[in-house]
Design a protein around this motif. Sequence first.
Motif, PDB file in Angstrom:
ATOM      1  N   SER A   1       0.834  -1.200   0.000  1.00 48.11           N
ATOM      2  CA  SER A   1       0.000   0.000   0.000  1.00 48.11           C
ATOM      3  C   SER A   1       0.872   1.253   0.000  1.00 48.11           C
ATOM      4  N   ARG A   2       0.230   2.386  -0.218  1.00 47.06           N
ATOM      5  CA  ARG A   2       0.908   3.680  -0.241  1.00 47.06           C
ATOM      6  C   ARG A   2       1.093   4.207   1.176  1.00 47.06           C
ATOM      7  N   THR A   3       2.188   4.941   1.382  1.00 46.66           N
ATOM      8  CA  THR A   3       2.432   5.644   2.645  1.00 46.66           C
ATOM      9  C   THR A   3       2.912   7.038   2.295  1.00 46.66           C
ATOM     10  N   THR A   4       2.333   8.042   2.923  1.00 53.48           N
ATOM     11  CA  THR A   4       2.773   9.416   2.694  1.00 53.48           C
ATOM     12  C   THR A   4       3.512   9.914   3.926  1.00 53.48           C
ATOM     13  N   PHE A   5       4.706  10.457   3.701  1.00 55.52           N
ATOM     14  CA  PHE A   5       5.541  10.988   4.762  1.00 55.52           C
ATOM     15  C   PHE A   5       5.655  12.503   4.616  1.00 55.52           C
ATOM     16  N   GLN A   6       5.947  13.163   5.702  1.00 57.73           N
ATOM     17  CA  GLN A   6       6.344  14.566   5.681  1.00 57.73           C
ATOM     18  C   GLN A   6       7.583  14.684   6.544  1.00 57.73           C
ATOM     19  N   ILE A   7       8.672  15.179   5.956  1.00 58.47           N
ATOM     20  CA  ILE A   7       9.938  15.271   6.686  1.00 58.47           C
ATOM     21  C   ILE A   7      10.580  16.637   6.491  1.00 58.47           C
ATOM     22  N   PRO A   8      11.375  17.062   7.455  1.00 62.92           N
ATOM     23  CA  PRO A   8      12.146  18.296   7.286  1.00 62.92           C
ATOM     24  C   PRO A   8      13.546  17.982   6.753  1.00 62.92           C
ATOM     25  N   ILE A   9      14.035  18.853   5.887  1.00 63.13           N
ATOM     26  CA  ILE A   9      15.420  18.788   5.445  1.00 63.13           C
ATOM     27  C   ILE A   9      16.032  20.137   5.785  1.00 63.13           C
ATOM     28  N   SER A  10      17.076  20.120   6.616  1.00 59.37           N
ATOM     29  CA  SER A  10      17.707  21.361   7.059  1.00 59.37           C
ATOM     30  C   SER A  10      18.986  21.622   6.283  1.00 59.37           C
ATOM     31  N   PHE A  11      19.144  22.865   5.887  1.00 55.80           N
ATOM     32  CA  PHE A  11      20.342  23.318   5.194  1.00 55.80           C
ATOM     33  C   PHE A  11      21.093  24.259   6.126  1.00 55.80           C
ATOM     34  N   SER A  12      22.359  23.934   6.408  1.00 53.49           N
ATOM     35  CA  SER A  12      23.180  24.747   7.300  1.00 53.49           C
ATOM     36  C   SER A  12      24.576  24.886   6.713  1.00 53.49           C
ATOM     37  N   LEU A  13      25.063  26.098   6.644  1.00 51.96           N
ATOM     38  CA  LEU A  13      26.404  26.354   6.106  1.00 51.96           C
ATOM     39  C   LEU A  13      27.499  26.130   7.139  1.00 51.96           C
ATOM     40  N   ASN A  14      27.137  26.083   8.402  1.00 54.27           N
ATOM     41  CA  ASN A  14      28.137  25.984   9.461  1.00 54.27           C
ATOM     42  C   ASN A  14      28.249  24.592  10.059  1.00 54.27           C
ATOM     43  N   GLY A  15      27.607  23.607   9.469  1.00 52.39           N
ATOM     44  CA  GLY A  15      27.654  22.256  10.003  1.00 52.39           C
ATOM     45  C   GLY A  15      29.040  21.658   9.896  1.00 52.39           C
ATOM     46  N   LEU A  16      29.252  20.625  10.659  1.00 50.51           N
ATOM     47  CA  LEU A  16      30.546  19.933  10.638  1.00 50.51           C
ATOM     48  C   LEU A  16      30.354  18.509  10.184  1.00 50.51           C
ATOM     49  N   ASN A  17      29.724  18.312   9.047  1.00 47.35           N
ATOM     50  CA  ASN A  17      29.453  16.986   8.526  1.00 47.35           C
ATOM     51  C   ASN A  17      30.649  16.514   7.708  1.00 47.35           C
ATOM     52  N   GLY A  18      31.437  15.611   8.267  1.00 49.51           N
ATOM     53  CA  GLY A  18      32.636  15.123   7.599  1.00 49.51           C
ATOM     54  C   GLY A  18      32.363  14.417   6.291  1.00 49.51           C
ATOM     55  N   ASN A  19      31.153  13.881   6.099  1.00 49.91           N
ATOM     56  CA  ASN A  19      30.820  13.201   4.856  1.00 49.91           C
ATOM     57  C   ASN A  19      30.846  14.142   3.669  1.00 49.91           C
ATOM     58  N   ASN A  20      30.790  15.445   3.911  1.00 45.27           N
ATOM     59  CA  ASN A  20      30.723  16.393   2.814  1.00 45.27           C
ATOM     60  C   ASN A  20      32.007  17.187   2.659  1.00 45.27           C
ATOM     61  N   SER A  21      33.086  16.736   3.263  1.00 41.99           N
ATOM     62  CA  SER A  21      34.322  17.507   3.272  1.00 41.99           C
ATOM     63  C   SER A  21      35.037  17.528   1.929  1.00 41.99           C
ATOM     64  N   ASP A  22      34.637  16.666   1.005  1.00 42.90           N
ATOM     65  CA  ASP A  22      35.321  16.639  -0.279  1.00 42.90           C
ATOM     66  C   ASP A  22      34.618  17.481  -1.345  1.00 42.90           C
ATOM     67  N   ASN A  23      33.682  18.309  -0.921  1.00 40.27           N
ATOM     68  CA  ASN A  23      32.939  19.207  -1.810  1.00 40.27           C
ATOM     69  C   ASN A  23      32.049  18.484  -2.798  1.00 40.27           C
ATOM     70  N   LYS A  24      31.842  17.193  -2.662  1.00 40.29           N
ATOM     71  CA  LYS A  24      30.991  16.497  -3.623  1.00 40.29           C
ATOM     72  C   LYS A  24      29.550  16.958  -3.529  1.00 40.29           C
ATOM     73  N   ASN A  25      29.175  17.575  -2.420  1.00 39.25           N
ATOM     74  CA  ASN A  25      27.799  18.006  -2.253  1.00 39.25           C
ATOM     75  C   ASN A  25      27.643  19.502  -2.464  1.00 39.25           C
ATOM     76  N   GLN A  26      28.487  20.052  -3.279  1.00 34.82           N
ATOM     77  CA  GLN A  26      28.356  21.454  -3.655  1.00 34.82           C
ATOM     78  C   GLN A  26      28.329  21.514  -5.183  1.00 34.82           C
ATOM     79  N   GLU A  27      27.464  22.362  -5.714  1.00 32.29           N
ATOM     80  CA  GLU A  27      27.377  22.509  -7.168  1.00 32.29           C
ATOM     81  C   GLU A  27      28.613  23.177  -7.699  1.00 32.29           C
TER      82      GLU A  27
END
Length: 146
Positions: free
Chosen positions: A120-146
């Motif tokens: 069956s179908r399930t509908t979700f609602q979620i927040p996605i936060s964008f922060s320039l000052n985060g310390l997320n090591g997974n994104n340190s190689d700039n792969k997540n920047q245009e």
Amino acid sequence: MQWITAIFLSWLTLTTYGKWPETGRDFRTEIGGSEPARFIGGEKAFLSHIANNLIYPTDARNAGVEGRVFIKFTVNADSSVSDLIVVGEKIGYGLEEESIRVIQSTSGLWIPGKDNGQPSRTTFQIPISFSLNGLNGNNSDNKNQE
């Protein structure tokens, strides 16, 4: 260097309540049967997928724009994702479009919900936060920047 952090603080309540088996964190759904859809690999895999695939829009990054985008989407009985919409106030600078894109990229990566044993179908609602000052090591190689 500026960093991106995707933070999912909570699943928002609509009508059906459930808990992720791994963490016990609440998620909330609008439509679905007795068993809601689940991301393959669980909540941690979902969050990892979003964090690894989210691209901070250049316009937002250059303008120093941060914020939280709420996305409502449906996981269909065939595990595809559809009906993606932004809920609430718009921020602009490409944040809404990127939020929709990254959730759409989860299509096919779900175990469909069930109602009386049938997919069956399930509908979700979620927040996605964008922060320039985060310390997320997974994104340190700039792969997540245009």
